[in-house]
Scaffold this active site. Sequence first.
Site, PDB file in Angstrom:
ATOM      1  N   LYS A 194      13.186  -1.066  87.341  1.00  0.00           N
ATOM      2  CA  LYS A 194      13.655   0.115  86.597  1.00  0.00           C
ATOM      3  C   LYS A 194      14.607  -0.260  85.469  1.00  0.00           C
ATOM      4  CE  LYS A 194      18.019   0.442  88.362  1.00  0.00           C
ATOM      5  NZ  LYS A 194      19.301   0.783  87.709  1.00  0.00           N
ATOM      6  N   THR A 220      18.055   6.041  85.390  1.00  0.00           N
ATOM      7  CA  THR A 220      18.368   4.938  84.480  1.00  0.00           C
ATOM      8  C   THR A 220      17.667   5.088  83.139  1.00  0.00           C
ATOM      9  OG1 THR A 220      18.499   3.561  86.459  1.00  0.00           O
ATOM     10  CG2 THR A 220      18.576   2.428  84.374  1.00  0.00           C
TER      11      THR A 220
END
Length: 333
Positions: A191, A248
Site C-alpha cells: 500500500k 494511505t
Amino acid sequence: MSGYQSIGVIGGGAWGTALAETAAKAGRDVILWCVEPEVAKSINSDRENSVFLPGVRLSESIRATNQIADLADCDAILAVAPAQHMRPVLKAFAPHCREATPVLLCSKGIERGTLKLMTDVLDEEIPSAIPAVLSGPSFAIDVAKGLPTAVTLATRHKSLGTALMNAIGTPRFRPYWSGDLIGAEIGGSVKNVLAIACGISEGKGLGKSAHAALIARGFAEMTRLAVAMGAERETLSGLCGLGDLVLTCSSTQSRNMSCGVALGEGRALADIMGERKAVTEGVATAPAVVELSHRAGVRMPICEAIAAILSGDVSVDDAMEMLLNRPFTVEGE
C-alpha cells in the site's frame, strides 16, 4: 487484566511514540527505546516527543531510554524501527531478548536485497521470539490523540493474539485478530508503493476517476502478490489490506502519498527526501516489491512503474503513457 503488563517499544519515531502512548492508555508500563538522545530527553523531561510527534502530551507511565538493554525484562515488544533498519536493530536487541517473548512487528516494508518480510528478519535475528504483526489504517497523530482507530493484529495462535489485543487495545484503538501474518505484511508493504502512485496522480491533476482506478487496480496487484505468497485472499479485503490502502492513498498526511504529489508536480526525489526527518517506506519498498513479484510470477504494472520512476529509469510522464497504453484485458487480470 493482560499478562503483558510491561511493554517495550523499539523505535522513537512518530509511530513508535503513538503506540507507546496507546499502550500507556491501556494501563501498561512502557519503555520506549529511541536512537536520538534528544528524543529520550524530551519525552522524559517534557512529556513530549518534540522531534517526531510535537504537540502531543505523553503519559507519565512512558519512560524513554537510549539503551536497548533496558527493554530486556519487558513482557512483550513492539518493534517499530523502519523496515530497512529492522535487521540491525533486532540484532542489537537479540542478546537482551528473553526466550519466547512476543515481538509485535509494526513496520511496513520488505527488506531490500534479501526480499525478506519482517517476520523472516525476526526469525533470523531472534529465532526464540514469538512473531506477531500489527498493520492497518492508522496515522500516528490520530492514534496518539486517541482518535478512533482499528487495526489488524496477526499471530499464529489466537490465544496470543487475544492477550496482545487486551494488552494494547482500548475503546479507541481496536485491534482485530487474524491468523494470516503474510497477508498482514504484504498489505502493509504494498500500500505504501501504491500511495506514491496515487500521489503522483494527484500532483499531475489527473482527477478523482484516475485516483479511484489506481486504488482498485492497485488492490488487485496487492492481492495477487499476497495470495501467491501464501496469504488468504480475505485478509486483503480487511483492515490491513483495503482499509490501509484507502487511508494511505487518500491523504497527503501519508508520507508516501505526499512524496508522490511532489513527484507529480515535477520535483526531484532527492530534494523531496532531503527535506524529511521521517522515513518514507514506499521509496525503499517499491523495488523490493517488484523483485518479489517477478520471483512469484505476479504482474504488478503500477508498482513496476513507481519503481522505475523512483530509480530514475523513466519519467513520470513516460510511466503514465506506458500504463495508459497497456493492452485492454479482463478485470480479474
